[in-house]
Enzyme design. Structure first.
Site, short mmCIF file in Angstrom:
data_model
loop_
_atom_site.label_atom_id
_atom_site.label_comp_id
_atom_site.label_asym_id
_atom_site.label_seq_id
_atom_site.Cartn_x
_atom_site.Cartn_y
_atom_site.Cartn_z
CG ASN A 1 75.18 49.55 19.13
OD1 ASN A 1 75.48 49.51 17.94
ND2 ASN A 1 75.92 49.01 20.08
CG HIS B 1 75.01 56.31 19.56
ND1 HIS B 1 74.87 55.07 20.15
CD2 HIS B 1 76.36 56.47 19.36
CE1 HIS B 1 76.06 54.52 20.30
NE2 HIS B 1 76.97 55.33 19.82
CG HIS C 1 78.81 56.73 23.88
ND1 HIS C 1 80.10 57.00 23.51
CD2 HIS C 1 78.32 55.90 22.93
CE1 HIS C 1 80.38 56.38 22.38
NE2 HIS C 1 79.32 55.70 22.01
CD GLN D 1 79.08 48.06 20.31
OE1 GLN D 1 78.15 47.23 20.40
NE2 GLN D 1 79.76 48.22 19.20
CD GLU E 1 78.99 52.45 23.48
OE1 GLU E 1 77.95 52.46 22.80
OE2 GLU E 1 80.12 52.48 22.97
C1 BGC Z 1 79.90 52.89 18.33
C2 BGC Z 1 81.02 53.30 17.39
C3 BGC Z 1 80.86 54.75 17.11
C4 BGC Z 1 80.89 55.50 18.40
C5 BGC Z 1 80.57 56.93 18.13
C6 BGC Z 1 80.07 53.66 19.58
O1 BGC Z 1 79.06 53.33 20.46
O2 BGC Z 1 79.89 51.53 18.55
O3 BGC Z 1 80.96 52.58 16.19
O4 BGC Z 1 81.84 55.22 16.24
O5 BGC Z 1 79.95 55.02 19.29
O6 BGC Z 1 81.23 57.72 18.95
#
Ligand code: BGC
Length: 382
Positions: free
Chosen positions: A112, A138, A212, A319, A347
């Site tokens: 995040n 990330h 993810h 998330q 997530e």
């Molecule tokens: C985020 C998104 C982002 C994505 C990337 C997610 O964890 O919250 O904003 O675009 O990851 O793949």
């Protein structure tokens, strides 16, 4: 059976399963649990990458690769026993190496966002990559998702798994301390995929690990997830600014389009989530009796196939991201062009930007402490 008893049962099963799994490696214990290893290719730097297939006696099959400790396939049954792969991704390593939006990876060191890529810890200022301008996302440009992890096969009498390990050197991607990370995926006989995380450090450092995966319970490449029914066991969320950094408030979901306390289709109010590109990309504050206690966080159902996924986690937040940035330009498995809302991520993690938010649970790991998190994805069909 109510949710609470399912929760207790799942945690009890998990304890039994994992105990059995930690025994000596042996194919004799239960030949119906299978593990296979294959070469998956090489990174641009010439590092070999392996891919593992694990399968339980019910035919649930999971593929995991040493590149990014990634979950690349997950085949689970529908109400008629028909199996489909329910995670988005690619068929070959080259496509992953060419760049992708974190399909199935372990994201970190801090998953995040970190506002403006800056934080201070113990009187020292740190600057990280702002790879999602103006913020850090990330773990940066070359995070855990792009590392080749070591892998070990685990087979027990009622579970099969792969344990991945990676040692992130002091200063990697700007983070302090050498961080030793172990992530174990375990497939149990009750069709649960358990992901356990552990880490230790030699200097104080922020850490927030998550998986993810992009799910589509009707099958990857089958269209949008907007008709799938979502229930998130969270009465609150963390409101964000227009760069998706929390304002610091803990806001009630009641009366907003964020409210999934009762099952609702994902698409029922998604149009009201304004902004560019719109959709859900928010952290929910999970209802917990005790911090760190595993609890049912999410229940999702696809009405067409009957597939149900329940997620139990020790983490304080989840998330919920509805694949808003997918735009048809990525050719996924079997050439499927993934469009906006063709998958959702859940997530399980700490709240975004926690390192800069004194009111949020801490993400700092100190030497001598152990970081742990456990998330269970349990699959059924009705
Ligand atoms: C985020 C998104 C982002 C994505 C990337 C997610 O964890 O919250 O904003 O675009 O990851 O793949």
């Amino acid at each position: 059976m109510n949710y609470r008893s399912i929760e207790i049962l799942t945690i009890a099963c998990l304890a039994v399963s994992l105990f059995a799994c930690k025994g000596p490696k042996s194919y004799k214990e239960n030949p119906d649990f299978k593990v296979e290893k294959a070469e998956f290719g090489m990174t641009k730097e010439g590092e070999p990458v392996q891919i593992f297939t694990i399968e339980n006696p019910n035919g649930v099959k999971v593929k995991l690769t040493t590149y990014g400790a990634m979950l690349t396939e997950l085949h689970v049954p529908d109400r008629n026993g028909g199996f489909t792969d329910i995670v988005l991704g690619f068929d070959d390593l080259e496509s992953y190496l060419a760049g992708h939006p974190y399909f199935g990876v372990i994201a970190g060191r801090v998953a995040n966002r970190i506002a403006k890529g800056k934080f201070s810890l113990n009187g020292k200022d740190y600057t990280l990559a702002t790879n999602n301008a103006p913020n850090h996302l990330h773990g940066g440009e070359n995070g855990l998702d792009k590392k080749v992890w070591k892998a070990e096969e685990l087979i027990g009498s009622n579970a099969v798994g792969i344990r991945f390990a990676y040692s992130s050197p002091d200063g990697e991607e700007g983070y302090p301390g050498k961080l030793d990370i172990v992530v174990t995926y375990t497939l149990t006989e009750d069709n649960s995929l358990v992901i356990e995380y552990e880490a230790v450090t030699d200097q104080a450092t922020p850490i927030n690990l998550t998986n993810h995966a992009y799910f589509n319970l009707a099958g990857e490449g089958s269209g949008t997830i907007l008709n799938q029914q979502m229930q998130i066991f969270a009465d609150h969320f963390t409101p964000v600014d227009d760069t998706l950094i929390p304002t610091g408030e803990i806001g009630p979901v009641k009366g907003t389009s964020m409210d999934f306390t009762q099952p609702m289709t994902i698409g029922s109010r998604i149009g009201k989530m304004v902004g560019d590109p719109g959709g859900y990309d928010h952290n929910y504050v999970l209802n917990k009796k005790q911090p760190g206690q595993s609890s049912l966080a999410v229940r999702v159902k696809d009405p067409s196939s009957g597939r149900v996924m329940e997620i139990y986690t020790t983490e304080p937040g989840v998330q919920f991201y509805t694949g808003n940035f997918l735009d048809g330009t990525l050719e996924g498995k079997a050439g499927n062009a993934y469009q906006k809302n063709d998958g959702f991520c859940l997530e399980c993690q700490h709240f975004p930007d926690s390192i800069n938010q004194p009111n949020f649970p801490s993400v700092v790991l100190n030497p001598g402490e152990k970081y742990t998190q456990t998330t269970i994805h349990k699959f059924t069909a009705e």
